[in-house]
Design an enzyme around this catalytic site. Structure first.
Site, PDB file in Angstrom:
ATOM      1  N   ASN A   1       0.803  -1.224   0.000  1.00 51.59           N
ATOM      2  CA  ASN A   1       0.000   0.000   0.000  1.00 51.59           C
ATOM      3  C   ASN A   1       0.833   1.268   0.000  1.00 51.59           C
ATOM      4  OD1 ASN A   1      -2.561   1.643   0.697  1.00 51.59           O
ATOM      5  ND2 ASN A   1      -1.206   2.086   2.422  1.00 51.59           N
TER       6      ASN A   1
ATOM      7  N   SER B   1      -4.395   2.771  -8.905  1.00 52.69           N
ATOM      8  CA  SER B   1      -5.162   4.010  -8.825  1.00 52.69           C
ATOM      9  C   SER B   1      -5.953   4.214 -10.109  1.00 52.69           C
ATOM     10  CB  SER B   1      -4.218   5.206  -8.620  1.00 52.69           C
ATOM     11  OG  SER B   1      -4.885   6.442  -8.767  1.00 52.69           O
TER      12      SER B   1
ATOM     13  N   TYR C   1       3.122   9.992 -11.044  1.00 51.88           N
ATOM     14  CA  TYR C   1       2.260   9.177 -10.179  1.00 51.88           C
ATOM     15  C   TYR C   1       1.398   8.245 -11.016  1.00 51.88           C
ATOM     16  CZ  TYR C   1      -1.433   8.037  -6.843  1.00 51.88           C
ATOM     17  OH  TYR C   1      -2.347   7.365  -6.038  1.00 51.88           O
ATOM     18  N   ALA C   2       0.776   8.786 -12.065  1.00 50.94           N
ATOM     19  CA  ALA C   2      -0.074   7.968 -12.929  1.00 50.94           C
ATOM     20  C   ALA C   2       0.728   6.852 -13.589  1.00 50.94           C
ATOM     21  CB  ALA C   2      -0.745   8.846 -13.982  1.00 50.94           C
ATOM     22  N   ALA C   3       1.911   7.194 -14.074  1.00 52.86           N
ATOM     23  CA  ALA C   3       2.754   6.188 -14.725  1.00 52.86           C
ATOM     24  C   ALA C   3       3.170   5.098 -13.743  1.00 52.86           C
ATOM     25  CB  ALA C   3       3.984   6.859 -15.329  1.00 52.86           C
ATOM     26  N   SER C   4       3.514   5.485 -12.529  1.00 49.23           N
ATOM     27  CA  SER C   4       3.929   4.497 -11.532  1.00 49.23           C
ATOM     28  C   SER C   4       2.779   3.584 -11.151  1.00 49.23           C
ATOM     29  CB  SER C   4       4.504   5.194 -10.293  1.00 49.23           C
ATOM     30  OG  SER C   4       3.516   5.930  -9.602  1.00 49.23           O
ATOM     31  N   LYS C   5       1.580   4.133 -11.029  1.00 50.27           N
ATOM     32  CA  LYS C   5       0.419   3.315 -10.685  1.00 50.27           C
ATOM     33  C   LYS C   5      -0.001   2.426 -11.857  1.00 50.27           C
ATOM     34  CE  LYS C   5      -0.300   4.480  -6.390  1.00 50.27           C
ATOM     35  NZ  LYS C   5      -0.163   3.475  -5.312  1.00 50.27           N
TER      36      LYS C   5
ATOM     37  N   ILE D   1     -10.861   9.155  -2.911  1.00 47.19           N
ATOM     38  CA  ILE D   1     -11.102   8.664  -1.561  1.00 47.19           C
ATOM     39  C   ILE D   1     -10.741   9.778  -0.584  1.00 47.19           C
ATOM     40  CG2 ILE D   1     -10.613   6.842   0.112  1.00 47.19           C
ATOM     41  CD1 ILE D   1     -11.807   5.798  -2.524  1.00 47.19           C
TER      42      ILE D   1
END
Length: 250
Positions: free
Chosen positions: A89, A142, A156-160, A189
């Site tokens: 997580n 995500s 962040y988007a690429a990592s997720k 969330i």
């Protein structure tokens, strides 16, 4: 008797937000839970003190460092017994930045916090699961993995997205050894994450487009994580559950 009575669960980033809800959910279902934290030491101590003696173990750990993750898994095994469920997580956006201005060191840090930490956690847990011939891993992706996230969230988007693909690849790799690998992809969330990185106006606009008409709660995500880790999901692997109130349907 809880669904995870007698089992040991390992959760990274478990002292706040979604991670805390996951830890508390497993504990309510009878599990012994070891969880890592980085900056939430006080919250981690409060969680352990509030739980029945021996139910929770808090371990300070930088989940981007190989030796730290390996040591945390070792300590969890020694204190609570063999781990049958792992939840990767730990993660974060760190800060918003347009690609044209994105420093390489920040890009690498975001990848480490989200994707490398997931890889290290899975790799550290797999040997004992392979030896036992059973286990369940749940990885945290995500909605951003699908839609690129908000402005300035490209890394962040690429990592997720990497986490999502890694879950599917790993599910193929270890399924024959009795290990299931799944993921969850939360949308909006209501946690400190969005308190820090999203505007109130932006959040309200997202809620207005969401069929269920509200932000998600950490417990909404925790419920899906517990399901994926349970025997109720014994024929599910390589699956990503989208938790976004209907905002995006795939």
């Amino acid at each position: 008797m809880g669904r995870f009575e007698g089992q040991t669960v390992f959760v990274t980033g478990g002292a706040s937000g979604i991670g805390r809800a996951v830890v508390e959910g497993f504990a309510r279902e009878g599990a012994r839970v070891a969880f890592t934290y980085a900056a939430s030491g006080e919250a981690a101590r409060e969680m352990v003190e509030a739980a029945p003696q021996g139910a929770l173990l808090a371990i300070e750990c930088d989940a981007t460092r190989e030796e730290a993750v390996t040591d945390a898994v070792r300590r969890a095994n020694e204190a609570l017994g063999p781990i049958s469920v792992g939840v990767a997580n730990a993660g974060g956006l760190l800060r918003r930045c347009k690609v044209v201005d994105f420093p390489l060191d920040l890009w690498n840090e975001v990848m480490a916090v989200n994707l490398t930490s997931t890889f290290l956690t899975a790799r550290a847990l797999l040997p004992q699961m392979i030896e036992a011939g059973r286990g369940a891993l749940v990885l945290m992706s995500s909605l951003a993995a699908h839609d690129g996230g908000g402005m300035g969230a490209s890394a962040y988007a690429a990592s997720k997205g990497g986490v999502m693909t890694f879950a599917k690849a790993l599910a193929k790799e270890v399924g024959g050894q009795g290990i299931r690998v799944n993921g969850v992809a939360p949308g909006l969330i209501g946690t400190q994450f969005h308190d820090r990185f999203s505007t109130r106006e932006g959040r309200d606009a997202t809620v207005a487009r969401t069929p269920l008409g509200r932000e998600g709660r950490p417990e909404d995500v925790a419920g899906a994580v517990l399901y994926l880790a349970s025997e109720e999901a014994s024929f599910l692997t390589g699956e990503i559950i989208e938790i976004n109130g209907g905002l995006a349907m795939f």
